[in-house]
Design a protein around this motif. Structure first.
Motif, PDB file in Angstrom:
ATOM      1  N   SER A  41     -10.388 -14.073 -16.404  1.00  0.00           N
ATOM      2  CA  SER A  41     -11.183 -12.893 -16.649  1.00  0.00           C
ATOM      3  C   SER A  41     -11.750 -12.192 -15.432  1.00  0.00           C
ATOM      4  CB  SER A  41     -12.258 -13.379 -17.590  1.00  0.00           C
ATOM      5  OG  SER A  41     -12.995 -14.184 -16.715  1.00  0.00           O
ATOM      6  N   GLY A  42     -11.090 -12.128 -14.352  1.00  0.00           N
ATOM      7  CA  GLY A  42     -11.562 -11.674 -13.210  1.00  0.00           C
ATOM      8  C   GLY A  42     -11.130 -10.091 -13.065  1.00  0.00           C
ATOM      9  N   THR A  43     -12.086  -9.607 -12.429  1.00  0.00           N
ATOM     10  CA  THR A  43     -11.712  -8.046 -11.760  1.00  0.00           C
ATOM     11  C   THR A  43     -11.266  -8.055 -10.451  1.00  0.00           C
ATOM     12  OG1 THR A  43     -13.532  -7.319 -13.541  1.00  0.00           O
ATOM     13  CG2 THR A  43     -12.584  -6.095 -11.851  1.00  0.00           C
ATOM     14  N   PHE A  44     -10.255  -7.039 -10.240  1.00  0.00           N
ATOM     15  CA  PHE A  44      -9.855  -6.874  -8.936  1.00  0.00           C
ATOM     16  C   PHE A  44     -10.949  -5.971  -7.920  1.00  0.00           C
ATOM     17  CE2 PHE A  44      -5.574  -7.462 -10.710  1.00  0.00           C
ATOM     18  CZ  PHE A  44      -5.442  -8.627 -10.112  1.00  0.00           C
ATOM     19  N   ILE A  45     -11.175  -6.445  -6.750  1.00  0.00           N
ATOM     20  CA  ILE A  45     -11.782  -5.747  -5.879  1.00  0.00           C
ATOM     21  C   ILE A  45     -11.383  -5.093  -4.627  1.00  0.00           C
ATOM     22  CG2 ILE A  45     -14.187  -6.927  -6.512  1.00  0.00           C
ATOM     23  CD1 ILE A  45     -13.550  -8.541  -3.976  1.00  0.00           C
ATOM     24  N   LEU A  46     -11.659  -3.925  -4.385  1.00  0.00           N
ATOM     25  CA  LEU A  46     -11.104  -3.023  -3.393  1.00  0.00           C
ATOM     26  C   LEU A  46     -12.322  -2.262  -2.610  1.00  0.00           C
ATOM     27  CD1 LEU A  46      -7.984  -2.246  -2.333  1.00  0.00           C
ATOM     28  CD2 LEU A  46      -8.337  -0.171  -4.046  1.00  0.00           C
ATOM     29  N   GLY A  47     -12.280  -2.486  -1.347  1.00  0.00           N
ATOM     30  CA  GLY A  47     -13.473  -1.771  -0.684  1.00  0.00           C
ATOM     31  C   GLY A  47     -13.230  -2.194   0.823  1.00  0.00           C
ATOM     32  N   PHE A  48     -14.146  -1.560   1.636  1.00  0.00           N
ATOM     33  CA  PHE A  48     -14.104  -1.778   3.086  1.00  0.00           C
ATOM     34  C   PHE A  48     -15.142  -2.667   3.500  1.00  0.00           C
ATOM     35  CE2 PHE A  48     -12.699   2.688   2.503  1.00  0.00           C
ATOM     36  CZ  PHE A  48     -11.357   2.492   3.053  1.00  0.00           C
ATOM     37  N   ASP A  49     -14.837  -3.561   4.148  1.00  0.00           N
ATOM     38  CA  ASP A  49     -15.620  -4.760   4.661  1.00  0.00           C
ATOM     39  C   ASP A  49     -15.144  -5.594   5.993  1.00  0.00           C
ATOM     40  OD1 ASP A  49     -17.343  -6.954   4.254  1.00  0.00           O
ATOM     41  OD2 ASP A  49     -16.575  -7.900   2.460  1.00  0.00           O
ATOM     42  N   THR A  50     -15.777  -6.250   6.514  1.00  0.00           N
ATOM     43  CA  THR A  50     -15.673  -7.291   7.760  1.00  0.00           C
ATOM     44  C   THR A  50     -14.998  -8.431   7.247  1.00  0.00           C
ATOM     45  OG1 THR A  50     -17.876  -8.068   7.870  1.00  0.00           O
ATOM     46  CG2 THR A  50     -17.214  -5.900   9.078  1.00  0.00           C
ATOM     47  N   LYS A  51     -14.117  -8.915   8.346  1.00  0.00           N
ATOM     48  CA  LYS A  51     -13.746 -10.548   8.239  1.00  0.00           C
ATOM     49  C   LYS A  51     -14.634 -11.536   7.923  1.00  0.00           C
ATOM     50  CE  LYS A  51      -9.641 -13.084   9.902  1.00  0.00           C
ATOM     51  NZ  LYS A  51     -10.077 -14.265  10.538  1.00  0.00           N
ATOM     52  N   GLY A 109      -9.923  12.865 -12.610  1.00  0.00           N
ATOM     53  CA  GLY A 109     -10.582  12.551 -11.475  1.00  0.00           C
ATOM     54  C   GLY A 109      -9.606  11.726 -10.423  1.00  0.00           C
ATOM     55  N   ASN A 110     -10.044  11.537  -9.272  1.00  0.00           N
ATOM     56  CA  ASN A 110      -9.049  10.823  -8.272  1.00  0.00           C
ATOM     57  C   ASN A 110      -9.795   9.295  -8.077  1.00  0.00           C
ATOM     58  OD1 ASN A 110      -7.982  13.241  -8.090  1.00  0.00           O
ATOM     59  ND2 ASN A 110      -9.295  13.869  -6.316  1.00  0.00           N
ATOM     60  N   GLY A 111      -8.838   8.455  -7.795  1.00  0.00           N
ATOM     61  CA  GLY A 111      -9.361   7.024  -7.245  1.00  0.00           C
ATOM     62  C   GLY A 111      -7.928   6.062  -6.982  1.00  0.00           C
ATOM     63  N   TYR A 112      -8.391   5.143  -6.598  1.00  0.00           N
ATOM     64  CA  TYR A 112      -7.307   3.870  -6.169  1.00  0.00           C
ATOM     65  C   TYR A 112      -7.070   3.266  -7.240  1.00  0.00           C
ATOM     66  CZ  TYR A 112      -8.733   4.773  -1.313  1.00  0.00           C
ATOM     67  OH  TYR A 112      -8.685   5.479   0.047  1.00  0.00           O
ATOM     68  N   VAL A 167      -1.444  -0.982  -4.220  1.00  0.00           N
ATOM     69  CA  VAL A 167      -2.588  -0.171  -4.133  1.00  0.00           C
ATOM     70  C   VAL A 167      -1.974   1.079  -3.981  1.00  0.00           C
ATOM     71  CG1 VAL A 167      -4.547   0.304  -2.568  1.00  0.00           C
ATOM     72  CG2 VAL A 167      -4.120  -2.073  -3.051  1.00  0.00           C
ATOM     73  N   ASP A 168      -2.444   1.891  -4.828  1.00  0.00           N
ATOM     74  CA  ASP A 168      -1.997   3.190  -4.940  1.00  0.00           C
ATOM     75  C   ASP A 168      -3.367   4.359  -5.001  1.00  0.00           C
ATOM     76  OD1 ASP A 168      -0.345   5.591  -4.970  1.00  0.00           O
ATOM     77  OD2 ASP A 168       0.399   5.307  -6.996  1.00  0.00           O
ATOM     78  N   TYR A 169      -2.987   5.481  -4.843  1.00  0.00           N
ATOM     79  CA  TYR A 169      -4.179   6.525  -4.938  1.00  0.00           C
ATOM     80  C   TYR A 169      -3.522   7.621  -5.666  1.00  0.00           C
ATOM     81  CZ  TYR A 169      -7.856   9.619  -3.883  1.00  0.00           C
ATOM     82  OH  TYR A 169      -9.133  10.494  -4.036  1.00  0.00           O
ATOM     83  N   GLU A 170      -4.380   7.760  -6.998  1.00  0.00           N
ATOM     84  CA  GLU A 170      -3.808   9.020  -7.861  1.00  0.00           C
ATOM     85  C   GLU A 170      -4.824  10.022  -8.071  1.00  0.00           C
ATOM     86  OE1 GLU A 170      -3.045   6.935 -11.730  1.00  0.00           O
ATOM     87  OE2 GLU A 170      -1.279   5.802 -10.747  1.00  0.00           O
ATOM     88  N   GLU A 171      -4.352  11.074  -8.149  1.00  0.00           N
ATOM     89  CA  GLU A 171      -5.358  12.417  -8.573  1.00  0.00           C
ATOM     90  C   GLU A 171      -4.861  12.899  -9.912  1.00  0.00           C
ATOM     91  OE1 GLU A 171      -4.188  15.082  -5.578  1.00  0.00           O
ATOM     92  OE2 GLU A 171      -5.394  13.758  -3.981  1.00  0.00           O
ATOM     93  N   GLY A 172      -5.720  13.165 -10.777  1.00  0.00           N
ATOM     94  CA  GLY A 172      -5.386  13.403 -11.983  1.00  0.00           C
ATOM     95  C   GLY A 172      -6.434  14.146 -12.656  1.00  0.00           C
ATOM     96  N   MET A 173      -6.138  14.519 -13.784  1.00  0.00           N
ATOM     97  CA  MET A 173      -7.408  15.857 -14.528  1.00  0.00           C
ATOM     98  C   MET A 173      -8.687  14.871 -14.881  1.00  0.00           C
ATOM     99  SD  MET A 173      -4.986  17.559 -17.404  1.00  0.00           S
ATOM    100  CE  MET A 173      -6.490  18.058 -18.545  1.00  0.00           C
ATOM    101  N   ILE A 194       0.948  -1.212  -0.095  1.00  0.00           N
ATOM    102  CA  ILE A 194       0.151   0.097   0.005  1.00  0.00           C
ATOM    103  C   ILE A 194       0.778   1.099  -0.074  1.00  0.00           C
ATOM    104  CG2 ILE A 194      -1.609   1.288   1.320  1.00  0.00           C
ATOM    105  CD1 ILE A 194      -2.682  -1.308   2.509  1.00  0.00           C
ATOM    106  N   THR A 195       0.663   2.156  -1.143  1.00  0.00           N
ATOM    107  CA  THR A 195       1.607   3.176  -1.047  1.00  0.00           C
ATOM    108  C   THR A 195       0.984   4.172  -0.047  1.00  0.00           C
ATOM    109  OG1 THR A 195       0.110   4.502  -2.656  1.00  0.00           O
ATOM    110  CG2 THR A 195       1.966   2.856  -3.852  1.00  0.00           C
ATOM    111  N   TYR A 196       1.943   5.348   0.336  1.00  0.00           N
ATOM    112  CA  TYR A 196       1.935   6.292   1.232  1.00  0.00           C
ATOM    113  C   TYR A 196       0.634   7.014   1.055  1.00  0.00           C
ATOM    114  CZ  TYR A 196       2.560  10.356   4.272  1.00  0.00           C
ATOM    115  OH  TYR A 196       2.107  11.474   5.179  1.00  0.00           O
ATOM    116  N   LYS A 197       0.455   7.295  -0.487  1.00  0.00           N
ATOM    117  CA  LYS A 197      -0.756   8.098  -0.742  1.00  0.00           C
ATOM    118  C   LYS A 197      -2.059   7.326  -0.434  1.00  0.00           C
ATOM    119  CE  LYS A 197      -2.573  11.616  -2.768  1.00  0.00           C
ATOM    120  NZ  LYS A 197      -2.685  13.049  -1.935  1.00  0.00           N
ATOM    121  N   ALA A 198      -1.739   6.077  -0.696  1.00  0.00           N
ATOM    122  CA  ALA A 198      -2.979   5.261  -0.707  1.00  0.00           C
ATOM    123  C   ALA A 198      -3.500   5.052   0.837  1.00  0.00           C
ATOM    124  CB  ALA A 198      -3.101   4.000  -1.213  1.00  0.00           C
ATOM    125  N   LYS A 199      -2.557   4.760   1.626  1.00  0.00           N
ATOM    126  CA  LYS A 199      -2.566   4.729   2.979  1.00  0.00           C
ATOM    127  C   LYS A 199      -3.265   6.011   3.771  1.00  0.00           C
ATOM    128  CE  LYS A 199       0.095   4.452   7.244  1.00  0.00           C
ATOM    129  NZ  LYS A 199       1.313   4.593   7.773  1.00  0.00           N
TER     130      LYS A 199
END
Length: 98
Positions: free
Chosen positions: A40-50, A87-90, A79-85, A7-12
């Motif tokens: 053919s899978g897609t990565f998922i990223l989100g907040f959840d419980t164990k 939009g922003n996102g992971y 996992v990174d977080y980028e800001e650009g023209m 997890i990059t510093y920006k994402a953290k």
């Protein structure tokens, strides 16, 4: 075991800000996984419980939940977080070996 993802510093910073701003309970963590098949899978990223299938990793103070069945597909991801023209996102990418 070594941490399976990075997890990059920006994402953290963004993850911590989101957790605090939305008053998300401590039982929640960052879920990193795969939806669909391996080829053919897609990565998922989100907040959840164990769940019973998850392995908990504490990465830079952030709880990360990874389904044990998905571990081989997410090993070596960053996992990174980028800001650009546009939009922003992971972003999720493969860590490049040097």
């Amino acid at each position: 075991m070594e941490n399976p993802i990075r997890i990059t510093y920006k994402a953290k910073s963004e993850i911590i800000t989101t957790l605090e701003a939305n008053k998300i309970p401590d039982t929640y963590g960052l879920r990193v996984g795969l939806k669909g098949g391996a080829c053919s899978g897609t990565f998922i990223l989100g907040f959840d419980t164990k769940t019973e299938h998850d392995q908990l990793y504490l990465i830079d103070g952030i709880r990360v939940y990874i389904d044990k069945r998905h571990l081989m597909y997410v090993l070596g991801l960053s996992v990174d977080y980028e800001e650009g023209m546009n939009g922003n996102g992971y972003t999720i990418s493969l860590i490049k070996e040097e």
